[in-house]
Design a protein around this motif. Structure first.
Motif, PDB file in Angstrom:
ATOM      1  N   ASP A 146       0.834  -1.204   0.000  1.00  0.00           N
ATOM      2  CA  ASP A 146       0.000   0.000   0.000  1.00  0.00           C
ATOM      3  C   ASP A 146       0.867   1.251   0.000  1.00  0.00           C
ATOM      4  OD1 ASP A 146      -2.876  -0.992   0.317  1.00  0.00           O
ATOM      5  OD2 ASP A 146      -1.835  -2.082   1.898  1.00  0.00           O
ATOM      6  N   GLY A 147       1.977   1.187   0.727  1.00  0.00           N
ATOM      7  CA  GLY A 147       2.905   2.308   0.733  1.00  0.00           C
ATOM      8  C   GLY A 147       3.549   2.496  -0.618  1.00  0.00           C
ATOM      9  N   ALA A 148       3.965   1.388  -1.236  1.00  0.00           N
ATOM     10  CA  ALA A 148       4.642   1.468  -2.528  1.00  0.00           C
ATOM     11  C   ALA A 148       3.711   1.921  -3.644  1.00  0.00           C
ATOM     12  CB  ALA A 148       5.228   0.101  -2.881  1.00  0.00           C
ATOM     13  N   LEU A 149       2.473   1.394  -3.655  1.00  0.00           N
ATOM     14  CA  LEU A 149       1.568   1.668  -4.767  1.00  0.00           C
ATOM     15  C   LEU A 149       0.739   2.930  -4.573  1.00  0.00           C
ATOM     16  CD1 LEU A 149       0.338  -2.002  -5.272  1.00  0.00           C
ATOM     17  CD2 LEU A 149       1.889  -0.742  -6.784  1.00  0.00           C
ATOM     18  N   ASP A 150       0.348   3.192  -3.330  1.00  0.00           N
ATOM     19  CA  ASP A 150      -0.578   4.299  -3.080  1.00  0.00           C
ATOM     20  C   ASP A 150      -0.064   5.356  -2.104  1.00  0.00           C
ATOM     21  OD1 ASP A 150      -2.473   2.853  -4.645  1.00  0.00           O
ATOM     22  OD2 ASP A 150      -2.987   1.655  -2.876  1.00  0.00           O
ATOM     23  N   GLY A 151       1.089   5.091  -1.491  1.00  0.00           N
ATOM     24  CA  GLY A 151       1.630   6.032  -0.518  1.00  0.00           C
ATOM     25  C   GLY A 151       0.858   6.041   0.793  1.00  0.00           C
ATOM     26  N   LYS A 152       0.098   4.966   1.049  1.00  0.00           N
ATOM     27  CA  LYS A 152      -0.703   4.891   2.272  1.00  0.00           C
ATOM     28  C   LYS A 152      -0.111   3.850   3.214  1.00  0.00           C
ATOM     29  CE  LYS A 152      -4.934   6.084  -0.235  1.00  0.00           C
ATOM     30  NZ  LYS A 152      -6.290   5.622  -0.635  1.00  0.00           N
ATOM     31  N   ARG A 153       0.081   4.227   4.478  1.00  0.00           N
ATOM     32  CA  ARG A 153       0.715   3.327   5.437  1.00  0.00           C
ATOM     33  C   ARG A 153      -0.313   2.587   6.293  1.00  0.00           C
ATOM     34  NH1 ARG A 153       5.466   2.844   5.052  1.00  0.00           N
ATOM     35  NH2 ARG A 153       6.831   4.303   4.015  1.00  0.00           N
ATOM     36  N   VAL A 154      -1.235   1.906   5.628  1.00  0.00           N
ATOM     37  CA  VAL A 154      -2.272   1.190   6.364  1.00  0.00           C
ATOM     38  C   VAL A 154      -1.726  -0.051   7.073  1.00  0.00           C
ATOM     39  CG1 VAL A 154      -4.083   2.001   4.817  1.00  0.00           C
ATOM     40  CG2 VAL A 154      -2.927  -0.165   4.323  1.00  0.00           C
ATOM     41  N   ASN A 155      -0.563  -0.509   6.663  1.00  0.00           N
ATOM     42  CA  ASN A 155       0.023  -1.708   7.261  1.00  0.00           C
ATOM     43  C   ASN A 155       1.006  -1.408   8.389  1.00  0.00           C
ATOM     44  OD1 ASN A 155      -1.180  -3.648   5.265  1.00  0.00           O
ATOM     45  ND2 ASN A 155       0.060  -2.418   3.874  1.00  0.00           N
ATOM     46  N   ALA A 156       1.141  -0.136   8.750  1.00  0.00           N
ATOM     47  CA  ALA A 156       2.126   0.258   9.764  1.00  0.00           C
ATOM     48  C   ALA A 156       1.968  -0.498  11.086  1.00  0.00           C
ATOM     49  CB  ALA A 156       2.069   1.763  10.000  1.00  0.00           C
ATOM     50  N   PRO A 157       0.755  -0.650  11.637  1.00  0.00           N
ATOM     51  CA  PRO A 157       0.624  -1.370  12.912  1.00  0.00           C
ATOM     52  C   PRO A 157       1.089  -2.832  12.810  1.00  0.00           C
ATOM     53  CG  PRO A 157      -1.356  -0.102  12.450  1.00  0.00           C
ATOM     54  CD  PRO A 157      -0.537  -0.092  11.195  1.00  0.00           C
TER      55      PRO A 157
ATOM     56  N   ILE B 269      10.279   2.504 -11.079  1.00  0.00           N
ATOM     57  CA  ILE B 269       9.988   3.200  -9.822  1.00  0.00           C
ATOM     58  C   ILE B 269       8.479   3.280  -9.618  1.00  0.00           C
ATOM     59  CG2 ILE B 269      12.121   4.536  -9.847  1.00  0.00           C
ATOM     60  CD1 ILE B 269      10.516   6.923 -10.910  1.00  0.00           C
ATOM     61  N   GLU B 270       8.086   3.857  -8.470  1.00  0.00           N
ATOM     62  CA  GLU B 270       6.678   4.063  -8.119  1.00  0.00           C
ATOM     63  C   GLU B 270       5.882   2.773  -8.206  1.00  0.00           C
ATOM     64  OE1 GLU B 270       4.822   7.402 -10.009  1.00  0.00           O
ATOM     65  OE2 GLU B 270       6.521   8.731  -9.608  1.00  0.00           O
ATOM     66  N   GLY B 271       6.360   1.758  -7.485  1.00  0.00           N
ATOM     67  CA  GLY B 271       5.652   0.482  -7.493  1.00  0.00           C
ATOM     68  C   GLY B 271       5.627  -0.160  -8.873  1.00  0.00           C
ATOM     69  N   TRP B 272       6.708   0.083  -9.647  1.00  0.00           N
ATOM     70  CA  TRP B 272       6.890  -0.492 -10.990  1.00  0.00           C
ATOM     71  C   TRP B 272       5.973   0.142 -12.028  1.00  0.00           C
ATOM     72  CZ3 TRP B 272       6.980  -6.467  -9.700  1.00  0.00           C
ATOM     73  CH2 TRP B 272       8.019  -6.711  -8.804  1.00  0.00           C
ATOM     74  N   LYS B 273       5.325   1.251 -11.676  1.00  0.00           N
ATOM     75  CA  LYS B 273       4.396   1.870 -12.607  1.00  0.00           C
ATOM     76  C   LYS B 273       5.102   2.753 -13.631  1.00  0.00           C
ATOM     77  CE  LYS B 273       1.834   3.471  -9.179  1.00  0.00           C
ATOM     78  NZ  LYS B 273       0.762   4.139  -8.415  1.00  0.00           N
ATOM     79  N   LYS B 274       6.349   3.163 -13.336  1.00  0.00           N
ATOM     80  CA  LYS B 274       7.103   4.008 -14.263  1.00  0.00           C
ATOM     81  C   LYS B 274       8.493   3.416 -14.483  1.00  0.00           C
ATOM     82  CE  LYS B 274       4.793   8.386 -13.170  1.00  0.00           C
ATOM     83  NZ  LYS B 274       4.994   9.809 -12.761  1.00  0.00           N
TER      84      LYS B 274
END
Length: 247
Positions: A55-66, A143-148
């Protein structure tokens, strides 16, 4: 450095997953408890864990931090080396994970965009804690979760980041990653020969023979995900094949 087989614990939406070619929605594996998964690899003999926050790599969201915090805490109590990547975009992101207890932070997009970040982190925390991921598709770093796809080759970037203070490199061959069709050792071998720091390889491991093929490149280890999760071989079998071929 002794060659290691390193289990991957990739997380998306709070679950442990394996994607095909890093594409969201292509999950071939989805397990509800990444902490239990991680600790099971340790119980089977893993000395290093490879954690990726998709989620961090693809969307920049740290929902998995806990979840990551729980794995780091539990892993450190067991003396396990933990390397973490996925969405580390700044000095603060990396510093937080290192202070949390991670042994290595894996920088990818941030390193390509801001190379001096690698030097700054190495100066602050020591090179041994800084890993730069070079994910290669058709010979160029993605880069950017392999998107670029960038204009840089893995060899050129590997040499650059070695000079800036990276302690290890993580080379993923996107052309074979997640396809379960085996490895192409040539790109890994080329990078290993080009630098003087350890290279961990990833991408395409399908059989026990593939592990031996990657070891023969001179890499210090290989990250394995889908092959383990889909039962192509077990983790103890991977350890045993290494021991047998060393005799």
């Amino acid at each position: 450095m002794e060659f290691e087989v390193i289990p991957a614990v990739d997380m998306r939406g709070g679950k442990c997953v394996q994607l095909v070619q890093g594409v969201p929605g292509s999950e071939m594996v989805s397990l509800d408890d990444p902490v239990a998964v991680a600790l099971d690899w340790v119980a089977q003999g893993a000395k290093t864990l490879h954690l990726i926050d998709l989620d961090g790599a693809l969307d920049g969201k740290r929902v998995n931090a806990p979840i990551i915090e729980k794995i780091v805490s539990a892993g450190k109590k067991r003396g396990v080396i933990i390397q973490i990547g996925g969405g580390i975009r700044s000095f603060e992101d990396a510093a937080h994970l290192l202070k949390l207890g991670a042994d290595r932070v894996i920088l990818s997009t941030a390193a390509l965009r801001e190379p001096e970040l690698v030097k700054r982190l190495a100066d602050e925390f020591g090179s041994v804690h800084i890993n730069v991921a070079l994910d290669s598709k058709n010979g160029k770093v993605a880069i950017e979760g392999w998107k670029k796809i960038s204009e840089f080759t893995a060899v050129a970037m590997g040499r650059k980041f070695e000079k800036l203070g990276a302690g290890t490199l993580l080379f993923t061959n996107i052309d074979t990653e997640g396809l379960m069709k085996g490895v192409d050792p040539e790109p890994t071998a080329e990078l290993v020969k080009a630098v003087n720091i350890p290279v961990i390889a990833s991408g395409g491991i399908t059989t026990l023979r593939d592990i031996l093929t990657i070891r023969a490149t001179g890499a210090c280890g290989v990250v394995v995900g889908s092959a383990l999760y889909t039962g192509k071989f077990t983790y103890p079998e991977a350890l045993n094949i290494l021991k047998e071929r060393q005799k």
